[in-house]
Scaffold this active site. Structure first.
Site, short mmCIF file in Angstrom:
data_model
loop_
_atom_site.label_atom_id
_atom_site.label_comp_id
_atom_site.label_asym_id
_atom_site.label_seq_id
_atom_site.Cartn_x
_atom_site.Cartn_y
_atom_site.Cartn_z
N HIS A 32 55.48 35.57 -9.05
CA HIS A 32 54.21 36.13 -9.53
C HIS A 32 54.31 37.64 -9.70
O HIS A 32 53.88 38.19 -10.73
CB HIS A 32 53.10 35.78 -8.53
CG HIS A 32 51.79 36.42 -8.82
ND1 HIS A 32 50.78 35.79 -9.52
CD2 HIS A 32 51.29 37.64 -8.48
CE1 HIS A 32 49.73 36.60 -9.62
NE2 HIS A 32 50.02 37.72 -9.00
N GLU A 33 54.88 38.33 -8.71
CA GLU A 33 54.97 39.79 -8.77
C GLU A 33 55.95 40.24 -9.86
O GLU A 33 55.69 41.21 -10.57
CB GLU A 33 55.39 40.34 -7.41
CG GLU A 33 54.40 40.07 -6.28
CD GLU A 33 53.01 40.58 -6.58
OE1 GLU A 33 52.88 41.61 -7.28
OE2 GLU A 33 52.03 39.97 -6.13
N HIS A 71 54.32 40.21 -13.22
CA HIS A 71 53.52 41.39 -13.54
C HIS A 71 54.37 42.43 -14.28
O HIS A 71 53.91 43.07 -15.22
CB HIS A 71 52.95 42.01 -12.26
CG HIS A 71 51.70 41.36 -11.76
ND1 HIS A 71 50.60 41.15 -12.55
CD2 HIS A 71 51.37 40.89 -10.53
CE1 HIS A 71 49.64 40.59 -11.83
NE2 HIS A 71 50.08 40.41 -10.61
N GLU A 102 46.09 38.51 -13.41
CA GLU A 102 46.48 37.68 -12.27
C GLU A 102 46.78 36.25 -12.72
O GLU A 102 47.78 35.65 -12.32
CB GLU A 102 45.38 37.69 -11.21
CG GLU A 102 45.31 38.96 -10.39
CD GLU A 102 46.52 39.12 -9.50
OE1 GLU A 102 47.03 38.11 -8.98
OE2 GLU A 102 46.96 40.26 -9.32
#
Length: 265
Positions: A127-128, A131, A191
């Site tokens: 997920h990070e 980004h 997100e």
């Protein structure tokens, strides 16, 4: 005076036209800063954090986090401004992790109490990293600079040589705290997008995408249900996140059967 206003308006319009980009999911983005600028900013901020945060020296914990992270980054396409992802484990009770432009990843030991399995940790790491791959920091900073400081910063963002003069301004717009480099929350759209891209990354890397659902169940328990209503939050609610992740996991092709062997400490 009128001529100058017209000139400035033309410069702004030109900047906006040339700054249009698309995210990995096809969403339109405003991107004003170059990969070089973002990479430099991420690297400088990460170095500041390493000086001010306590770094974990536990060998087993570091090996575990490195194993999960490298399993994912090995499936990430080469990036234009860096070749290696740097991973640092911070000794803190914070249930958090982050990734910065320039290939900098930080994981707090408190996260390992909630992300209890390699697959769950991979959910957060993927997920990070998503980004970064989706240029979310650049997008957020571009929107902030355009709204708050106008043409002067815009001209720097599209290639003026005196970028360093505005470093503090851009740092603030990126959401990096002066003392600890704490990243302010992304918007709900970003997100959700990072959830989707991150899930694809972890699945390609051999981790079980359905464990992302278990992670957010753990997150919900860890928060004790004390989360503001979704419309008042920049993040999707836990229930919405779980629902969206379930749908995405169901839509994914069979994930990589070659599972990484990463042993939790």
């Amino acid at each position: 005076m009128l001529t100058r206003m017209k000139t400035n308006s033309l410069i702004l319009c030109s900047a906006l036209i040339t700054a249009c980009a698309s995210s990995p999911t096809g969403r339109n983005q405003l991107i004003l800063f170059s990969d070089v600028q973002m990479s430099q900013l991420g690297t400088q901020s990460f170095e500041q954090m390493k000086k001010q945060e306590k770094i974990s020296t536990d060998e087993l914990t570091n090996a575990y986090v490195q194993c999960v992270t490298k399993s994912i980054t090995s499936h990430v396409p080469p990036q234009p401004e860096f070749t290696d992802w740097e991973v640092v484990v911070f000794d803190s009770d914070q249930v958090n992790a982050f990734a910065l432009p320039g290939g900098k990843i930080g994981v707090y030991t408190g996260l390992l109490k909630v992300a209890k399995t390699p697959d769950q940790l991979a959910t957060v790491i993927g997920h990070e990293i998503a980004h970064v791959l989706a240029d979310h920091s650049n997008e957020r900073m571009s929107q902030s600079q355009l709204a708050n400081t106008g043409l002067q910063i815009t001209s720097v963002a599209i290639g003026a040589s005196d970028y360093a003069q505005y470093q503090n301004v851009t740092m603030a717009a990126l959401g990096l705290g002066v003392q600890y480099g704490v990243i302010l929350p992304y918007g709900r759209t970003q997100e959700s997008e990072a959830d989707i891209v991150g899930l694809e990354l972890m699945a390609k890397s051999g981790f079980d995408p359905y464990q992302s659902i278990e992670l957010w169940k753990n997150m919900s328990k860890a928060s004790g249900g004390s989360q503001p209503p979704e419309l008042l939050s920049t993040h999707p609610s836990h229930s919405t996140r779980i629902s969206e992740l379930t749908a995405k996991a169901n839509a994914l092709p069979a994930y990589n059967a070659k599972r990484p062997v990463c042993s939790a400490p």
